[in-house]
Scaffold this motif. Structure first.
Motif, PDB file in Angstrom:
ATOM      1  N   ILE A 383       0.875  -1.178   0.000  1.00 51.22           N
ATOM      2  CA  ILE A 383       0.000   0.000   0.000  1.00 51.22           C
ATOM      3  C   ILE A 383       0.916   1.232   0.000  1.00 51.22           C
ATOM      4  O   ILE A 383       1.766   1.379   0.881  1.00 51.22           O
ATOM      5  CB  ILE A 383      -0.943   0.001   1.227  1.00 51.22           C
ATOM      6  CG1 ILE A 383      -1.757  -1.312   1.239  1.00 51.22           C
ATOM      7  CG2 ILE A 383      -1.864   1.219   1.206  1.00 51.22           C
ATOM      8  CD1 ILE A 383      -2.726  -1.450   2.399  1.00 51.22           C
ATOM      9  N   PHE A 384       0.768   2.050  -1.020  1.00 56.40           N
ATOM     10  CA  PHE A 384       1.629   3.236  -1.166  1.00 56.40           C
ATOM     11  C   PHE A 384       0.959   4.401  -0.469  1.00 56.40           C
ATOM     12  O   PHE A 384      -0.191   4.742  -0.773  1.00 56.40           O
ATOM     13  CB  PHE A 384       1.876   3.530  -2.646  1.00 56.40           C
ATOM     14  CG  PHE A 384       2.778   2.514  -3.297  1.00 56.40           C
ATOM     15  CD1 PHE A 384       2.294   1.260  -3.643  1.00 56.40           C
ATOM     16  CD2 PHE A 384       4.114   2.801  -3.534  1.00 56.40           C
ATOM     17  CE1 PHE A 384       3.125   0.309  -4.217  1.00 56.40           C
ATOM     18  CE2 PHE A 384       4.951   1.868  -4.109  1.00 56.40           C
ATOM     19  CZ  PHE A 384       4.453   0.611  -4.460  1.00 56.40           C
ATOM     20  N   ILE A 385       1.692   4.991   0.468  1.00 55.24           N
ATOM     21  CA  ILE A 385       1.110   6.015   1.347  1.00 55.24           C
ATOM     22  C   ILE A 385       1.901   7.319   1.226  1.00 55.24           C
ATOM     23  O   ILE A 385       3.136   7.305   1.230  1.00 55.24           O
ATOM     24  CB  ILE A 385       1.118   5.507   2.809  1.00 55.24           C
ATOM     25  CG1 ILE A 385       0.132   4.334   2.933  1.00 55.24           C
ATOM     26  CG2 ILE A 385       0.784   6.614   3.794  1.00 55.24           C
ATOM     27  CD1 ILE A 385       0.127   3.668   4.282  1.00 55.24           C
ATOM     28  N   GLU A 386       1.140   8.426   1.112  1.00 48.54           N
ATOM     29  CA  GLU A 386       1.766   9.754   1.139  1.00 48.54           C
ATOM     30  C   GLU A 386       1.792  10.216   2.590  1.00 48.54           C
ATOM     31  O   GLU A 386       0.735  10.298   3.228  1.00 48.54           O
ATOM     32  CB  GLU A 386       0.940  10.726   0.281  1.00 48.54           C
ATOM     33  CG  GLU A 386       1.472  12.150   0.312  1.00 48.54           C
ATOM     34  CD  GLU A 386       0.645  13.092  -0.566  1.00 48.54           C
ATOM     35  OE1 GLU A 386      -0.241  12.608  -1.301  1.00 48.54           O
ATOM     36  OE2 GLU A 386       0.886  14.310  -0.499  1.00 48.54           O
ATOM     37  N   SER A 387       2.983  10.501   3.108  1.00 51.11           N
ATOM     38  CA  SER A 387       3.063  10.894   4.513  1.00 51.11           C
ATOM     39  C   SER A 387       4.315  11.716   4.759  1.00 51.11           C
ATOM     40  O   SER A 387       5.346  11.504   4.101  1.00 51.11           O
ATOM     41  CB  SER A 387       3.105   9.632   5.387  1.00 51.11           C
ATOM     42  OG  SER A 387       3.310   9.989   6.732  1.00 51.11           O
ATOM     43  N   ASP A 388       4.219  12.649   5.725  1.00 48.84           N
ATOM     44  CA  ASP A 388       5.427  13.381   6.111  1.00 48.84           C
ATOM     45  C   ASP A 388       5.971  12.877   7.445  1.00 48.84           C
ATOM     46  O   ASP A 388       6.835  13.499   8.054  1.00 48.84           O
ATOM     47  CB  ASP A 388       5.160  14.898   6.157  1.00 48.84           C
ATOM     48  CG  ASP A 388       4.079  15.261   7.157  1.00 48.84           C
ATOM     49  OD1 ASP A 388       3.537  14.336   7.821  1.00 48.84           O
ATOM     50  OD2 ASP A 388       3.765  16.458   7.277  1.00 48.84           O
ATOM     51  N   LEU A 389       5.475  11.723   7.904  1.00 48.86           N
ATOM     52  CA  LEU A 389       6.003  11.138   9.145  1.00 48.86           C
ATOM     53  C   LEU A 389       7.383  10.557   8.890  1.00 48.86           C
ATOM     54  O   LEU A 389       7.763  10.294   7.744  1.00 48.86           O
ATOM     55  CB  LEU A 389       5.077  10.016   9.627  1.00 48.86           C
ATOM     56  CG  LEU A 389       3.660  10.409  10.069  1.00 48.86           C
ATOM     57  CD1 LEU A 389       2.875   9.161  10.448  1.00 48.86           C
ATOM     58  CD2 LEU A 389       3.720  11.392  11.241  1.00 48.86           C
ATOM     59  N   SER A 390       8.116  10.282   9.970  1.00 53.87           N
ATOM     60  CA  SER A 390       9.363   9.522   9.823  1.00 53.87           C
ATOM     61  C   SER A 390       8.985   8.066   9.588  1.00 53.87           C
ATOM     62  O   SER A 390       7.842   7.639   9.856  1.00 53.87           O
ATOM     63  CB  SER A 390      10.207   9.641  11.096  1.00 53.87           C
ATOM     64  OG  SER A 390       9.567   8.908  12.132  1.00 53.87           O
ATOM     65  N   SER A 405      -5.885  -7.633  12.463  1.00 53.00           N
ATOM     66  CA  SER A 405      -6.414  -7.859  11.110  1.00 53.00           C
ATOM     67  C   SER A 405      -5.817  -9.148  10.534  1.00 53.00           C
ATOM     68  O   SER A 405      -5.044  -9.838  11.199  1.00 53.00           O
ATOM     69  CB  SER A 405      -6.068  -6.675  10.204  1.00 53.00           C
ATOM     70  OG  SER A 405      -4.723  -6.770   9.786  1.00 53.00           O
ATOM     71  N   GLN A 406      -6.174  -9.438   9.269  1.00 51.53           N
ATOM     72  CA  GLN A 406      -5.631 -10.644   8.622  1.00 51.53           C
ATOM     73  C   GLN A 406      -4.208 -10.426   8.108  1.00 51.53           C
ATOM     74  O   GLN A 406      -3.630 -11.327   7.535  1.00 51.53           O
ATOM     75  CB  GLN A 406      -6.533 -11.039   7.445  1.00 51.53           C
ATOM     76  CG  GLN A 406      -7.880 -11.610   7.873  1.00 51.53           C
ATOM     77  CD  GLN A 406      -8.769 -11.851   6.661  1.00 51.53           C
ATOM     78  OE1 GLN A 406      -9.216 -10.930   6.012  1.00 51.53           O
ATOM     79  NE2 GLN A 406      -9.020 -13.115   6.368  1.00 51.53           N
ATOM     80  N   LEU A 407      -3.686  -9.188   8.254  1.00 52.12           N
ATOM     81  CA  LEU A 407      -2.362  -8.887   7.717  1.00 52.12           C
ATOM     82  C   LEU A 407      -1.457  -8.302   8.790  1.00 52.12           C
ATOM     83  O   LEU A 407      -1.946  -7.763   9.797  1.00 52.12           O
ATOM     84  CB  LEU A 407      -2.466  -7.864   6.567  1.00 52.12           C
ATOM     85  CG  LEU A 407      -3.247  -8.350   5.357  1.00 52.12           C
ATOM     86  CD1 LEU A 407      -4.628  -7.728   5.326  1.00 52.12           C
ATOM     87  CD2 LEU A 407      -2.497  -8.055   4.068  1.00 52.12           C
ATOM     88  N   LEU A 454      -8.350  -3.376   5.695  1.00 51.34           N
ATOM     89  CA  LEU A 454      -7.095  -2.703   6.069  1.00 51.34           C
ATOM     90  C   LEU A 454      -6.940  -1.395   5.290  1.00 51.34           C
ATOM     91  O   LEU A 454      -6.586  -0.363   5.861  1.00 51.34           O
ATOM     92  CB  LEU A 454      -5.901  -3.631   5.788  1.00 51.34           C
ATOM     93  CG  LEU A 454      -4.532  -3.023   6.105  1.00 51.34           C
ATOM     94  CD1 LEU A 454      -4.351  -2.823   7.607  1.00 51.34           C
ATOM     95  CD2 LEU A 454      -3.397  -3.889   5.557  1.00 51.34           C
ATOM     96  N   VAL A 455      -7.233  -1.442   3.977  1.00 48.88           N
ATOM     97  CA  VAL A 455      -7.102  -0.227   3.148  1.00 48.88           C
ATOM     98  C   VAL A 455      -8.027   0.860   3.711  1.00 48.88           C
ATOM     99  O   VAL A 455      -7.650   2.032   3.824  1.00 48.88           O
ATOM    100  CB  VAL A 455      -7.418  -0.534   1.669  1.00 48.88           C
ATOM    101  CG1 VAL A 455      -7.456   0.748   0.837  1.00 48.88           C
ATOM    102  CG2 VAL A 455      -6.392  -1.513   1.078  1.00 48.88           C
ATOM    103  N   LYS A 456      -9.240   0.436   4.101  1.00 47.01           N
ATOM    104  CA  LYS A 456     -10.205   1.406   4.637  1.00 47.01           C
ATOM    105  C   LYS A 456      -9.682   2.007   5.957  1.00 47.01           C
ATOM    106  O   LYS A 456      -9.709   3.233   6.157  1.00 47.01           O
ATOM    107  CB  LYS A 456     -11.537   0.685   4.862  1.00 47.01           C
ATOM    108  CG  LYS A 456     -12.680   1.606   5.079  1.00 47.01           C
ATOM    109  CD  LYS A 456     -13.995   0.857   5.028  1.00 47.01           C
ATOM    110  CE  LYS A 456     -15.080   1.778   5.552  1.00 47.01           C
ATOM    111  NZ  LYS A 456     -16.176   1.061   6.172  1.00 47.01           N
ATOM    112  N   ALA A 457      -9.151   1.129   6.801  1.00 44.45           N
ATOM    113  CA  ALA A 457      -8.654   1.615   8.103  1.00 44.45           C
ATOM    114  C   ALA A 457      -7.468   2.554   7.895  1.00 44.45           C
ATOM    115  O   ALA A 457      -7.363   3.590   8.567  1.00 44.45           O
ATOM    116  CB  ALA A 457      -8.259   0.419   8.980  1.00 44.45           C
ATOM    117  N   ILE A 458      -6.580   2.212   6.979  1.00 45.53           N
ATOM    118  CA  ILE A 458      -5.427   3.093   6.710  1.00 45.53           C
ATOM    119  C   ILE A 458      -5.928   4.427   6.158  1.00 45.53           C
ATOM    120  O   ILE A 458      -5.450   5.497   6.547  1.00 45.53           O
ATOM    121  CB  ILE A 458      -4.437   2.410   5.730  1.00 45.53           C
ATOM    122  CG1 ILE A 458      -3.723   1.267   6.428  1.00 45.53           C
ATOM    123  CG2 ILE A 458      -3.422   3.418   5.179  1.00 45.53           C
ATOM    124  CD1 ILE A 458      -2.814   0.436   5.539  1.00 45.53           C
ATOM    125  N   GLY A 459      -6.928   4.361   5.287  1.00 45.63           N
ATOM    126  CA  GLY A 459      -7.466   5.579   4.666  1.00 45.63           C
ATOM    127  C   GLY A 459      -8.045   6.555   5.676  1.00 45.63           C
ATOM    128  O   GLY A 459      -8.117   7.755   5.416  1.00 45.63           O
TER     129      GLY A 459
END
Ligand code: NAI
Length: 486
Positions: A383-390, A405-407, A454-459
């Motif tokens: 899952i490719f995520i845009e983030s400014d976190l470390s 989750s299952q992953l 998982l995608v929904k939770a990350i979103g």
């Protein structure tokens, strides 16, 4: 000269194009007529004038219809005028007719002095012409990160490799070299290498070898005479075919063919030369040589050899060369050069034409190419995520989100380098993280609901750009691992 005037003529769409296009086409037309080459022309438009009429593809319907009907075209240079449509008419034609094989012969020509003169350079570069990064599938992933998809397909590799071996047979050549970057891009460029190894044994009389593309560029300069046929992917071929043209006198004299299952377009490699357009100074060698390739393509070998020999003699004798080729800088105009080639028709040079036979491409079935593996397992997702976190903060956040989750979060990479768990390396980070999650139990058939959850939770906590399945086909990983992952 060679064909009786009454013989059946093949109709060819002529696209003189822009700038010097009409001058070099007229030159070719005159020489063909004098040699009684069995071709008749159907003039059509493409390029700047068409763009200026507001047709954004640069090639109007009538032109496409003419080429489709005749199956053959001879094309001069096409400009893409700034401010009139963004597409290149050349690319429009290539894609419209699926002209997947770009054939670029590179041969030392008599009378054209280069640092490589006398080395006996005589090779053909066979470039895949429609796939690879030139498919133009690009997206800005974040405001700072651009992505271009490099799509290479097994059928795309197979047909270009078979075209290269077919060309070797047609031109009585002995070796095909496959040039790839398979050492780095193991799945895309590696596919071309693997297909080359699978298909090669079907051509037992031809020696084959593989070379890494950067070494190929190096060898082209160190020892170009070692090459016979080189087959390669689109971008590699774009670069090395220009490099190779430079070895024998440059783009101004280079011809090329673009072949597909139904249509073949032959062209001069040079552009419209606006600095000399309309002055009668253009050198028609490239378009004439493309015309000679066309004659061979339609089986008019005798006419091709007659014109080629007249061209070789004109170049070798060097009395009436255009300014770009004249060693003393006292070039003649196009008209005089053409007159000299016509005068030389029927003479034979000491540089023989090769022995050619027709090149036949293996037509690809007209259906959606699909191979079903014997087994297919889904083992995770990127899952490719845009983030400014470390990396550490993102890792901890995603681990928490995936809990229960299952992953499970397996790794995070940034521009292909693993940054979580930390490896001790120093990586410059951009806001584009590839977050790899593995399924706790591999799945077959439909993706388990856990992935969508998982995608929904990350979103709800982060911004994601795209999701890639991690699969295994026939027991083999169908994905690459980031640098640093053990
Ligand atoms: P160009 O190839 O037109 O010119 C580069 C240099 O080579 C110029 O000095 C020119 O005078 C000379 N030259 C080229 N062909 C010649 C010939 N047959 N005889 C004597 N001298 C020749 O490249 P440039 O200037 O970069 O491009 C001009 C236009 O052509 C642009 O609009 C470009 O997009 C278009 N173009 C089209 C191509 C095609 O249709 N296949 C390929 C390359 C450029």
């Amino acid at each position: 000269m060679t064909q009786p005037a009454t013989s059946t003529k093949t109709r060819v769409t002529a696209l003189p194009g822009d700038g010097i296009g009409m001058e070099v086409f007229d030159a070719t037309r005159r020489i063909f007529a004098a040699a009684q080459a069995p071709v008749e022309w159907e003039l059509a438009e493409a390029g700047a004038a068409v763009f200026k009429k507001g047709i954004p593809s640069g090639a109007p319907r009538e032109t496409l219809d003419s080429i489709a009907k005749n199956g053959l075209a001879l094309k001069g240079p096409l400009e893409t005028p700034v401010g009139f449509g963004e597409k290149s008419a050349n690319v429009t034609l290539r894609k419209h007719f699926e002209l997947y094989a770009n054939i670029r012969p590179v041969r030392e020509l008599p009378g054209i002095k280069t640092p490589f003169t006398g080395r006996g350079i005589d090779m053909v570069i066979v470039r895949e012409n429609v796939e690879d990064v030139y498919a133009g599938i690009e997206h800005m992933q974040t405001p700072d990160v651009a992505q271009c998809l490099k799509l290479m397909t097994r059928p795309g590799c197979e047909r270009i490799i078979r075209a290269a071996f077919g060309l070797a047979l047609a031109e009585n050549r002995k070796k095909v070299t496959c040039a790839t970057k398979a050492n780095i891009m193991k799945l895309t460029e590696g596919m071309m290498k693997r297909v080359f190894e699978q298909v090669g044994p079907d051509y037992p009389g031809i020696t084959r070898d593989h070379i890494i593309i950067d070494n190929c560029a190096h060898q082209l300069v160190i020892a170009p005479e070692q090459f016979d046929v080189i087959v390669t992917s689109n971008m590699n071929g774009d670069i090395i075919s220009d490099l190779a043209a430079g070895l024998v006198g440059g783009l101004g004299i280079a011809p090329s063919a673009n072949l597909g299952d139904h249509v073949a377009i032959f062209e001069a490699v040079h552009g419209s030369a606006p600095n000399i357009a309309g002055k009668g100074l253009a050198n028609p060698t490239a378009l004439l040589s493309a015309g000679i390739m066309l004659l061979r393509h339609i089986g008019a070998f005798e006419a091709a050899a007659t014109i080629e020999q007249a061209l070789f003699i004109t170049l070798a004798e060097g009395e009436n060369l255009t300014g770009d080729l004249s060693p003393r800088g006292h070039g003649v105009g196009t008209d005089k050069f053409v007159g000299q080639v016509i005068d030389n028709l029927g003479r034979t040079s000491n540089l023989p034409s090769r022995v050619y036979s027709p090149l036949t491409l293996t037509p690809w079935p007209d259906l959606t190419a699909h191979t079903e593996p014997t087994s297919r397992e889904l083992i995770g997702v990127d899952i490719f995520i845009e983030s400014d976190l470390s990396a550490a903060e993102l890792g901890s956040s995603l681990t928490q989100i995936a809990e229960g989750s299952q992953l499970r979060l397996d790794s995070i990479s940034n521009r292909g380098v693993q940054v979580w768990p930390a490896t001790g390396g120093h990586t410059f980070l951009v806001d584009h993280f590839d977050c790899r999650f593995m399924l706790k139990a591999p799945a077959q058939g439909n993706p388990p609901q856990g992935i969508a959850d998982l995608v929904k939770a990350i979103g709800s906590r982060h911004s994601w750009m795209h999701v890639e399945k991690l699969q295994r086909f026939d027991g083999k990983d169908a994905f690459e691992r980031p640098q640093g992952e053990s």
